[in-house]
Design an enzyme around this catalytic site. Structure first.
Site, PDB file in Angstrom:
ATOM      1  N   ILE A 138     -19.894  12.631 -22.965  1.00 41.67           N
ATOM      2  CA  ILE A 138     -20.241  14.057 -22.324  1.00 41.67           C
ATOM      3  C   ILE A 138     -20.876  13.837 -20.727  1.00 41.67           C
ATOM      4  O   ILE A 138     -20.563  14.653 -20.170  1.00 41.67           O
ATOM      5  CB  ILE A 138     -20.925  15.068 -23.147  1.00 41.67           C
ATOM      6  CG1 ILE A 138     -20.848  16.543 -22.423  1.00 41.67           C
ATOM      7  CG2 ILE A 138     -22.429  14.582 -23.334  1.00 41.67           C
ATOM      8  CD1 ILE A 138     -19.617  16.923 -22.388  1.00 41.67           C
TER       9      ILE A 138
ATOM     10  N   GLU B  49     -22.136  20.499 -28.807  1.00 39.45           N
ATOM     11  CA  GLU B  49     -23.392  20.477 -29.971  1.00 39.45           C
ATOM     12  C   GLU B  49     -23.334  18.874 -30.343  1.00 39.45           C
ATOM     13  O   GLU B  49     -22.469  17.968 -29.875  1.00 39.45           O
ATOM     14  CB  GLU B  49     -22.880  21.224 -31.110  1.00 39.45           C
ATOM     15  CG  GLU B  49     -21.369  21.321 -31.612  1.00 39.45           C
ATOM     16  CD  GLU B  49     -21.077  19.782 -32.148  1.00 39.45           C
ATOM     17  OE1 GLU B  49     -21.704  19.260 -32.808  1.00 39.45           O
ATOM     18  OE2 GLU B  49     -19.870  19.471 -31.854  1.00 39.45           O
TER      19      GLU B  49
ATOM     20  N   GLY C  92     -16.875  16.207 -30.409  1.00 42.88           N
ATOM     21  CA  GLY C  92     -17.873  17.057 -30.306  1.00 42.88           C
ATOM     22  C   GLY C  92     -18.648  16.883 -28.818  1.00 42.88           C
ATOM     23  O   GLY C  92     -18.035  16.541 -27.825  1.00 42.88           O
ATOM     24  N   GLU C  93     -19.879  17.295 -28.982  1.00 44.09           N
ATOM     25  CA  GLU C  93     -20.609  17.077 -27.606  1.00 44.09           C
ATOM     26  C   GLU C  93     -20.166  18.068 -26.448  1.00 44.09           C
ATOM     27  O   GLU C  93     -20.797  17.923 -25.342  1.00 44.09           O
ATOM     28  CB  GLU C  93     -20.508  15.799 -26.868  1.00 44.09           C
ATOM     29  CG  GLU C  93     -21.118  14.690 -28.104  1.00 44.09           C
ATOM     30  CD  GLU C  93     -21.087  13.043 -27.353  1.00 44.09           C
ATOM     31  OE1 GLU C  93     -20.602  12.971 -26.212  1.00 44.09           O
ATOM     32  OE2 GLU C  93     -21.087  12.186 -28.001  1.00 44.09           O
ATOM     33  N   GLY C  94     -19.185  18.868 -26.713  1.00 47.01           N
ATOM     34  CA  GLY C  94     -18.566  19.531 -25.621  1.00 47.01           C
ATOM     35  C   GLY C  94     -17.590  18.754 -24.662  1.00 47.01           C
ATOM     36  O   GLY C  94     -17.000  19.318 -23.768  1.00 47.01           O
TER      37      GLY C  94
END
Length: 392
Positions: free
Chosen positions: A112, A201, A360-362
């Protein structure tokens, strides 16, 4: 909760006509066209609120003399929290990895970070309740704030949730506190000039919480909602399904009432099944929409937060931009439900990317931002047939 004002549909025909009159065949820019329509409606609505106009006395030409989509100062918010259900070994990693990855974010070493740096996105990481808080000496010191730096905020609701397979994940009071925290955070982002928010997230075992909420809020069975997350074994998958089914039996979820739940019942479900980071993302989605700010939704976990927000206020749907389809089994089905709730366009919008992502992580949201910017750019800058002197 602050009510979300529906988008002004009176401008749809005029905006669509502007899109159709660009120097291209009708619909030739595919998914970028309904996205441009959505962004134009949201920008108009935001300017309308600033100017204090009412829907009844508002017109497209009066609102924004430039007629431009505005999505300046994109801000990525990554919410992190730990989950008590991981005491049952439902993930490939121990819960301690959540903190380790948050520290990796703060040191600039995660995917990210790379994608935010590539796309000039301001990154903020939020500790919503990881097991062990991060001490001051663990936070990297940055001499000056640059696009490459990471902001870190503590909005802890606890040291990880309880194991929701046997008891409530958290209290109603903790849900309400999480809503307040995220609303205040979004308000600050908007005050600082953010015109588009991207959500991500981090939380080991948060797919368990997300799958439980999806099943509780839709007609989908637990096996339809549960995936392998980061790559669990067959044995772990069976255990994960059994634990979630046990939780739903404990909570007495009935599929006969999923679309008619009251706000209090939805908040109760969040307290029973949710994660600290999911709770704060729900509030972030609602708060951004109430400020007429588009929200870029990442993968499965963020999409579940968007579903909860939708159940709390159906008018949130038109503010959501879906960045990608993940490899999590239930994500496609979930996206279909979310997209079907949008009303700004006859032809449905769609996720912008399908890259097989499951991190994830955006990351998916960050990768989608160039396409979102491209959609705004063609709307703002592309010539019309008339201005270009092109006849067909």
């Amino acid at each position: 909760m602050i009510p979300i004002t529906p988008l002004n549909t009176k401008s749809i025909e005029l905006i669509q006509a502007q899109i159709d009159n660009k120097t291209k065949p009708l619909g030739a820019l595919g998914a970028l066209e309904p996205l441009a329509l959505q962004l134009a409606l949201i920008t108009e609505h935001r300017h309308q609120k600033i100017s204090g106009c009412n829907n009844s006395d508002f017109s497209h030409s009066e609102l924004n003399s430039s007629g431009q989509i505005s999505i300046n100062n994109p801000a990525m918010l990554v919410f992190a929290g730990d989950h008590g259900i991981n005491d049952n070994n439902v993930s490939i990693a121990p819960s301690a990895v959540t903190k380790q990855m948050v520290l990796n974010f703060l040191r600039g070493g995660a995917a990210i970070n790379c994608f935010c740096q590539s796309n000039d996105i301001a990154l903020t990481v939020v500790d919503c309740g990881i097991l062990q808080p991060i001490s001051a000496d663990e936070v990297p010191q940055v001499a000056s704030k640059t696009m490459n730096s990471v902001s870190f905020i503590e909005q802890r609701l606890g040291a990880g949730t309880n194991d929701f397979s046997v008891e409530s994940a958290m209290s109603i009071m903790e849900v309400e506190q999480g809503f307040d925290y995220a609303r205040q955070l979004v308000d600050v982002q908007v005050e600082q000039g953010a015109e588009i928010l991207l959500l991500g997230e981090m939380g080991i075992a948060n797919t368990s919480s997300a799958a439980a909420l999806m099943s509780a809020l839709t007609l989908s069975s637990v096996p339809e909602c549960v995936g392998r997350g980061t790559g669990i074994t067959d044995e772990q998958l069976e255990k994960k399904i059994a634990l979630i089914e046990s939780a739903l039996q404990r909570v007495k979820v009935s599929e006969n009432n999923v679309e008619n739940l009251t706000q209090d019942e939805i908040i109760l479900l969040l307290s029973e099944l949710g994660g600290f980071e999911i709770v704060q993302m729900v509030s972030a989605v609602l708060s951004a929409a109430s400020a007429s700010i588009p929200v870029v939704i990442d993968g499965f976990i963020v999409s579940v937060a968007a579903l909860v927000a939708l159940r709390l206020d159906k008018d949130v749907a038109n503010y959501l931009i879906f960045s990608h389809v993940s490899q999590e089994n239930a994500h496609q089905k979930l996206l279909e439900e979310l997209i079907s709730a949008q009303t700004f366009n006859v032809s449905s919008s769609q996720p912008l990317l399908n890259l097989g992502l499951r991190l994830g992580e955006g990351t998916g949201a960050a990768l989608a931002l160039p396409l979102i910017k491209a959609s705004a750019s063609f709307y703002n800058n592309m010539a019309s047939f008339e201005s270009a002197g092109v006849t067909v």
